[in-house]
Motif scaffolding. Sequence first.
Motif, mmCIF file in Angstrom:
data_model
loop_
_atom_site.group_PDB
_atom_site.id
_atom_site.type_symbol
_atom_site.label_atom_id
_atom_site.label_comp_id
_atom_site.label_asym_id
_atom_site.label_seq_id
_atom_site.Cartn_x
_atom_site.Cartn_y
_atom_site.Cartn_z
ATOM 1 N N SER A 100 21.527 48.623 4.101
ATOM 2 C CA SER A 100 21.472 50.150 4.610
ATOM 3 C C SER A 100 20.037 50.742 4.455
ATOM 4 O O SER A 100 19.696 51.689 5.148
ATOM 5 C CB SER A 100 22.300 51.056 3.518
ATOM 6 O OG SER A 100 21.675 50.989 2.360
ATOM 7 N N LYS A 101 19.178 49.908 3.801
ATOM 8 C CA LYS A 101 17.793 49.896 3.943
ATOM 9 C C LYS A 101 17.389 51.382 3.354
ATOM 10 O O LYS A 101 16.434 52.107 4.200
ATOM 11 C CB LYS A 101 16.892 49.535 5.383
ATOM 12 C CG LYS A 101 17.120 48.090 5.525
ATOM 13 C CD LYS A 101 16.955 47.710 6.889
ATOM 14 C CE LYS A 101 17.011 46.127 7.126
ATOM 15 N NZ LYS A 101 16.953 45.921 8.312
ATOM 16 N N LYS B 73 21.419 60.639 10.726
ATOM 17 C CA LYS B 73 21.014 59.502 9.783
ATOM 18 C C LYS B 73 19.948 60.071 8.958
ATOM 19 O O LYS B 73 18.890 60.577 9.565
ATOM 20 C CB LYS B 73 20.745 58.473 10.791
ATOM 21 C CG LYS B 73 20.431 57.153 9.939
ATOM 22 C CD LYS B 73 20.224 55.778 10.717
ATOM 23 C CE LYS B 73 20.226 54.693 9.846
ATOM 24 N NZ LYS B 73 20.200 53.232 10.862
ATOM 25 N N ARG B 74 20.221 59.948 7.780
ATOM 26 C CA ARG B 74 18.944 60.450 6.706
ATOM 27 C C ARG B 74 18.174 58.982 6.257
ATOM 28 O O ARG B 74 19.028 58.129 5.910
ATOM 29 C CB ARG B 74 19.697 60.925 5.680
ATOM 30 C CG ARG B 74 20.210 62.569 6.021
ATOM 31 C CD ARG B 74 20.971 63.061 4.968
ATOM 32 N NE ARG B 74 21.784 62.464 4.151
ATOM 33 C CZ ARG B 74 22.566 63.120 3.114
ATOM 34 N NH1 ARG B 74 22.484 64.200 2.740
ATOM 35 N NH2 ARG B 74 23.274 62.182 2.566
ATOM 36 N N GLN B 75 16.939 58.978 6.507
ATOM 37 C CA GLN B 75 16.111 57.773 6.017
ATOM 38 C C GLN B 75 15.151 58.362 4.621
ATOM 39 O O GLN B 75 14.497 59.321 4.888
ATOM 40 C CB GLN B 75 15.315 57.456 6.948
ATOM 41 C CG GLN B 75 14.420 56.242 6.684
ATOM 42 C CD GLN B 75 15.241 54.940 6.440
ATOM 43 O OE1 GLN B 75 16.002 54.473 7.236
ATOM 44 N NE2 GLN B 75 15.055 54.352 5.356
ATOM 45 N N GLY C 271 13.378 62.904 2.295
ATOM 46 C CA GLY C 271 13.978 62.102 3.362
ATOM 47 C C GLY C 271 13.836 62.855 4.606
ATOM 48 O O GLY C 271 13.359 63.934 4.657
ATOM 49 N N ALA D 200 18.882 54.127 3.875
ATOM 50 C CA ALA D 200 19.348 55.238 4.556
ATOM 51 C C ALA D 200 20.932 55.571 4.675
ATOM 52 O O ALA D 200 21.671 54.590 4.352
ATOM 53 C CB ALA D 200 18.940 54.818 6.327
ATOM 54 N N ASP D 201 21.374 56.658 4.923
ATOM 55 C CA ASP D 201 22.982 56.890 5.011
ATOM 56 C C ASP D 201 23.115 57.682 6.225
ATOM 57 O O ASP D 201 22.034 58.261 6.749
ATOM 58 C CB ASP D 201 23.423 57.336 3.589
ATOM 59 C CG ASP D 201 22.930 58.664 3.406
ATOM 60 O OD1 ASP D 201 22.488 59.340 4.239
ATOM 61 O OD2 ASP D 201 23.198 59.231 2.262
ATOM 62 N N SER E 3 18.278 58.831 -0.059
ATOM 63 C CA SER E 3 17.782 59.300 1.310
ATOM 64 C C SER E 3 17.866 60.920 1.467
ATOM 65 O O SER E 3 17.973 61.338 2.482
ATOM 66 C CB SER E 3 18.980 58.746 2.553
ATOM 67 O OG SER E 3 20.364 59.243 2.227
#
Length: 289
Positions: free
Chosen positions: A182-183, A201-203, A217, A185-186, A211
């Motif tokens: 998932s690195k 998408k939250r990074q 984020g 992110a979610d 995230s």
Amino acid sequence: MKIIILSRNYHLYSTKRIVEAAKKRKHEVEVIDPLMCDIIIEKKNPKVIFKGRTLECDAIIPRIGASVTFYGTAVVRQFEMMKVFSAVESQALVRSRDKLRSLQVLSRAGLGMPKTVFSNYAKDVQSMIEYVGGAPLVIKLLEGTQGLGVVLAETNNAAESVIEAFNGLQARVIVQEFIKESKGADLRVFIVDGVVVGAMKRQGKEGEFRSNLHRGGSANIIELSDEEENAALKAAKSLGLGICGVDLLQSARGPLVLEVNSSPGLEGIETATKKDIAANIIRYIERNV
């Protein structure tokens, strides 16, 4: 209609946007601090009193923070006893706030999620670590919100130390498998009345595995796959939430549900998607009242 928003702060982005959307559709709207309400319980005559007056309305929109769940849900329940429509039911709100209980409900519904372990301050910490596949792993306080009380333990020794420290403080934690792919992110999927009204998408920022937008984020609009959309809708339905934000991780074995938020913020999702989510919430109430 007369709509009451149960919120502790009129100036919060989400509260202001819902007020704007209600007024735009010609409804009467008032923001009430649930902690300043008194509950009158008597036979066939339940009341909610605010600053000496009895509150009357057609619908309520609970924006109950995690720190005031107990009293906030008592106020929501009282309105329900008065036959007032609640955009988020009191029982669903309580269910979603209990991280452990909500994970059990989601598991029973057959939803994918990171492997999770909970124990009663277990002395055999090493076994807990092994159950989720070893380090790196995630340790979460059951009461944490907005990424607070979430720790990434990168080695087994670090995991053991953190779990033992929390156990020593008698702080309840869950231990979860870390999803490397998932690195940091979610996905946040915003659902109103059984329909996905926005997704982003939250990074996490550089070097941060969480995230959350509150932790620096960033967020971008995303097109969900059918599998992701179905998982989010099923999660909302299984917890009985009319309005919620479902957090998903993208993994090699498909979408995994992280948690379901019963008072999701509007700022991040409206900014990322450029959609009027607040208007969707008001239309949901119109359909039900």
